[in-house]
Design a protein around this motif. Sequence first.
Motif, PDB file in Angstrom:
ATOM      1  N   ASP A   1       0.771  -1.385  -0.004  1.00  0.00           N
ATOM      2  CA  ASP A   1      -0.055   0.117   0.035  1.00  0.00           C
ATOM      3  C   ASP A   1       0.837   1.326  -0.059  1.00  0.00           C
ATOM      4  OD1 ASP A   1      -2.317  -1.532   0.114  1.00  0.00           O
ATOM      5  OD2 ASP A   1      -2.255  -1.747   2.419  1.00  0.00           O
TER       6      ASP A   1
ATOM      7  N   THR B   1      -7.303  -0.780  -4.406  1.00  0.00           N
ATOM      8  CA  THR B   1      -8.300  -1.406  -3.783  1.00  0.00           C
ATOM      9  C   THR B   1      -8.473  -1.205  -2.215  1.00  0.00           C
ATOM     10  OG1 THR B   1      -6.992  -3.284  -3.221  1.00  0.00           O
ATOM     11  CG2 THR B   1      -8.282  -3.522  -5.355  1.00  0.00           C
ATOM     12  N   ARG B   2      -7.380  -0.827  -1.586  1.00  0.00           N
ATOM     13  CA  ARG B   2      -7.263  -0.531  -0.152  1.00  0.00           C
ATOM     14  C   ARG B   2      -7.326   0.963   0.039  1.00  0.00           C
ATOM     15  NH1 ARG B   2      -5.581  -3.259   4.435  1.00  0.00           N
ATOM     16  NH2 ARG B   2      -4.703  -4.827   3.230  1.00  0.00           N
TER      17      ARG B   2
END
Length: 322
Positions: A63, A173-174
């Motif tokens: 991330d 996506t996060r």
Amino acid sequence: MNVLLSIAFVLTWSSGFIGAKLGAGSASAVTVLMWRFLPLALVLGVVALTLTRASWRGLTARDVGRQVLVGALSQSGYLLTVYYAIQLGVSSGTTALIDGTQPLVAGALAGPLLGQFVSRTQWIGLGLGVGGVVIVTAADFAGGGDTAWWAYLVPFLGMLSLVAATFLDRRTTRPVGPAVSMTVHCLTSAVVFTALAVAARAVTPPAEMSFWVAIGWLVTLSTFGGYGLYWLILRRSGVTQVNTLMFLMAPVTALWGALMFGEPFGAQTVLGLAVGLAAVVVVRRGERPRAAGAPAGRVTCDGRVDGRGRRALTDEVHGNSP
């Protein structure tokens, strides 16, 4: 889209071109950019270790690595090309014009990359917006002076860099909080620009007060204002909406230049501003209505539908995400 946020974004983002011109008069591009981000990154790093530690919980190295790449594209790559182009002699208005073609590029790519297709009415608005920014800076292209032709390609590369960062962020996506993304992006830019300044032997800042005025201007208005609002509006309203506002940057930058540097601001600029405003209205009204029988569920900020619903709807269709 919140009107006040949009107005604030246009004003603060366009201020970056003026700040670049302010700084270019006393130092090289890498010197200005290094001192713009190095102190800011140190402050944000301390804040991240003390006040916003909770925002970093649950984030993986992947991330953070993605945000490093987004920051390298959206800040380092974009700003370096803008500053370098102005240093080469490209006017701030022309640089803003090239920046203003971003919505057309983003609109063309939103469908195949994100499944966020642009309606026919929105395409008309995008074309209208391009016409508006061309009107504003047509005279500048005709009187380019001694500036090399290839210098006009430099801000175009920066525009593509920002588009790439936008799509990379939208495919995440996060969710990453704004405090985290801003910190990572500024730290990345501080490292990149410090390395470039060291390599160019351009670390020492000039003694002129105008240099530090430009740095304060860029940190306050451009970074926290323009850059921060870009990502906020992107997450709330989507790619097409935030990029459509770029059509207003060229005429608003011309107005900044008229007020601060005495640059001409005539009927042609007023006409371009009016056309740009019309483009924003047309694109906003061209949003598709919610499809009948669409799958239930909350639409997330990247256009996905929670639950078993297929990715058929986008944030441009449904408006702001929570």
